[in-house]
Design a protein around this motif. Structure first.
Motif, short mmCIF file in Angstrom:
data_model
loop_
_atom_site.label_atom_id
_atom_site.label_comp_id
_atom_site.label_asym_id
_atom_site.label_seq_id
_atom_site.Cartn_x
_atom_site.Cartn_y
_atom_site.Cartn_z
N LYS A 1 0.84 -1.19 0.00
CA LYS A 1 0.00 0.00 0.00
C LYS A 1 0.88 1.25 0.00
CE LYS A 1 -3.72 -2.24 2.62
NZ LYS A 1 -4.50 -2.24 3.90
N LYS A 2 0.31 2.34 -0.49
CA LYS A 2 0.99 3.63 -0.47
C LYS A 2 0.43 4.50 0.65
CE LYS A 2 2.12 3.72 -5.41
NZ LYS A 2 1.97 4.49 -6.68
N TYR A 3 1.30 5.35 1.17
CA TYR A 3 0.93 6.22 2.29
C TYR A 3 1.34 7.66 1.95
CZ TYR A 3 0.57 1.72 4.63
OH TYR A 3 0.23 0.43 4.96
N GLY A 4 0.42 8.58 2.20
CA GLY A 4 0.69 9.99 1.95
C GLY A 4 0.97 10.71 3.24
N ASP A 5 -0.06 11.32 3.84
CA ASP A 5 0.07 11.93 5.16
C ASP A 5 -0.12 10.83 6.21
OD1 ASP A 5 -1.57 15.14 4.48
OD2 ASP A 5 0.34 14.29 3.83
N PHE A 6 0.79 10.73 7.15
CA PHE A 6 0.70 9.65 8.14
C PHE A 6 1.54 9.99 9.36
CE2 PHE A 6 4.33 8.61 5.50
CZ PHE A 6 5.31 8.34 6.44
N GLU A 7 1.31 9.21 10.41
CA GLU A 7 2.15 9.22 11.60
C GLU A 7 2.61 7.79 11.83
OE1 GLU A 7 0.27 10.48 15.23
OE2 GLU A 7 1.75 9.44 16.44
N LEU A 8 3.90 7.60 11.96
CA LEU A 8 4.48 6.29 12.18
C LEU A 8 5.32 6.31 13.45
CD1 LEU A 8 5.12 3.41 11.13
CD2 LEU A 8 7.06 4.41 9.89
N ARG A 9 5.04 5.38 14.35
CA ARG A 9 5.80 5.27 15.60
C ARG A 9 6.42 3.87 15.67
NH1 ARG A 9 4.10 8.72 20.06
NH2 ARG A 9 2.61 10.27 19.32
N TYR A 10 7.69 3.83 16.02
CA TYR A 10 8.35 2.54 16.15
C TYR A 10 9.59 2.67 17.03
CZ TYR A 10 11.24 4.60 12.45
OH TYR A 10 12.02 5.45 11.70
N LYS A 11 9.96 1.53 17.64
CA LYS A 11 11.23 1.42 18.34
C LYS A 11 12.12 0.53 17.49
CE LYS A 11 9.33 1.99 23.00
NZ LYS A 11 9.17 1.37 24.35
N VAL A 12 13.40 0.88 17.38
CA VAL A 12 14.28 0.13 16.50
C VAL A 12 15.63 -0.11 17.16
CG1 VAL A 12 15.03 2.25 15.32
CG2 VAL A 12 15.33 0.04 14.20
N GLN A 13 16.19 -1.28 16.89
CA GLN A 13 17.50 -1.62 17.43
C GLN A 13 18.31 -2.39 16.39
OE1 GLN A 13 17.90 -5.03 20.06
NE2 GLN A 13 19.12 -3.83 21.50
N GLY B 1 24.76 -3.00 17.83
CA GLY B 1 25.19 -1.79 17.12
C GLY B 1 25.80 -2.05 15.77
N VAL B 2 25.63 -3.28 15.25
CA VAL B 2 26.25 -3.66 13.98
C VAL B 2 25.27 -3.45 12.83
CG1 VAL B 2 27.22 -5.59 12.67
CG2 VAL B 2 27.73 -5.35 15.10
N ILE C 1 18.89 5.19 10.37
CA ILE C 1 19.18 4.48 11.61
C ILE C 1 20.59 3.92 11.47
CG2 ILE C 1 18.55 2.55 13.11
CD1 ILE C 1 15.73 2.77 11.58
N GLY C 2 21.54 4.53 12.10
CA GLY C 2 22.92 4.06 12.00
C GLY C 2 23.83 4.96 12.82
N ASN D 1 21.17 5.82 21.08
CA ASN D 1 22.26 4.89 21.31
C ASN D 1 22.06 3.72 20.36
OD1 ASN D 1 23.92 2.75 22.23
ND2 ASN D 1 23.86 3.50 24.34
N ILE D 2 22.97 3.54 19.43
CA ILE D 2 22.79 2.59 18.35
C ILE D 2 22.63 1.16 18.84
CG2 ILE D 2 25.23 2.08 17.91
CD1 ILE D 2 22.42 2.74 15.33
N LYS D 3 23.11 0.83 20.06
CA LYS D 3 23.01 -0.53 20.57
C LYS D 3 21.71 -0.79 21.31
CE LYS D 3 28.01 -1.26 21.08
NZ LYS D 3 29.08 -1.67 22.01
N GLU D 4 20.92 0.25 21.57
CA GLU D 4 19.68 0.11 22.31
C GLU D 4 18.49 0.41 21.41
OE1 GLU D 4 20.00 2.74 25.62
OE2 GLU D 4 21.64 1.63 26.55
#
Length: 227
Positions: free
Chosen positions: A66-78, A82-83, A109-110, A135-138
């Protein structure tokens, strides 16, 4: 980049997205909405996980259908230990449907680039936060809001980017809508990235508003193995 505008802007934008349903994340992460290399990606609960056992030799993505135009995206990333290197493409497009290569704006993210906005295969523009974040490792928590021709990014509650989408001096105008995609970066023998998605707004319905570019300062990206 005018970071001072971000904090007062976010409450108003959150009100604009208040109509998003509680099941938006479930719909967003429906496996039927995704395509990519099956040997590298999986959806597990509320997480998108990408993992390599050897260098893929190119940047490859897990792409929404699907395509997204106006949106809000929330996420946690690790990034485990840290590699590696990763990012989230927004308003982007697949340019190689065999390798799942994508072009468009990327929320980076890096190491050294947490919270930056980078142009993946669209000129290499780079908008960076004024101060190092995360903190790239967390696990780092991102909130990305795209509305009209404007994007705001926060990392762990701290402002990162508050700017119009760059257009590379008119050469690569930001589209009004496009796919969302998660990245595995080539150049690393092994890496694992996990995205815990907590909220996603509805996909675009019909035509989106036209993009109005007002121009931003574009900074050439260094020749490091990123993007």
């Amino acid at each position: 980049m005018r970071l001072s505008r971000l904090l007062p802007a976010i409450p108003a934008l959150l009100v604009a997205f208040a109509s998003a349903r509680a099941d938006d994340t479930k719909d967003f992460l429906d496996p039927a909405n995704w395509q990519g290399r099956e040997d590298l990606w999986k959806i597990e609960g509320g997480s998108v996980i990408g993992e390599t056992k050897e260098d893929p030799k190119y940047n490859t993505f897990f792409c929404s259908k699907k395509k997204y135009g106006d949106f809000e995206l929330r996420y946690k990333v690790q990034l485990r230990d840290g590699v590696g290197n990763s990012g989230v493409q927004i308003r982007s497009a697949i340019v190689d449907d065999k390798k799942f290569v994508v072009a468009g704006p990327q929320v980076d993210i890096g190491s050294g680039f947490i919270g930056a906005l980078y142009g993946e295969k669209v000129g290499g523009y780079l908008l960076k936060p004024e101060k190092p974040l995360g903190n790239i490792k967390e696990f780092n928590e991102y909130v990305v809001i795209a509305k009209g021709n404007h994007v705001t990014i926060t990392v762990d509650g701290k402002p990162s980017i508050d700017a119009d989408f760059p257009d590379n001096k008119g050469k690569n105008p930001a589209p009004a809508e496009g796919i969302i995609a998660f990245q595995i970066h080539g150049g690393y023998p092994k890496m694992r990235v996990e995205f815990k998605v907590s909220r996603e707004a509805k996909p675009s319905a019909g035509a989106s508003c036209p993009v109005r570019s007002r121009g931003r300062v574009e900074v050439p990206r260094s020749a490091s193995p990123r993007g």
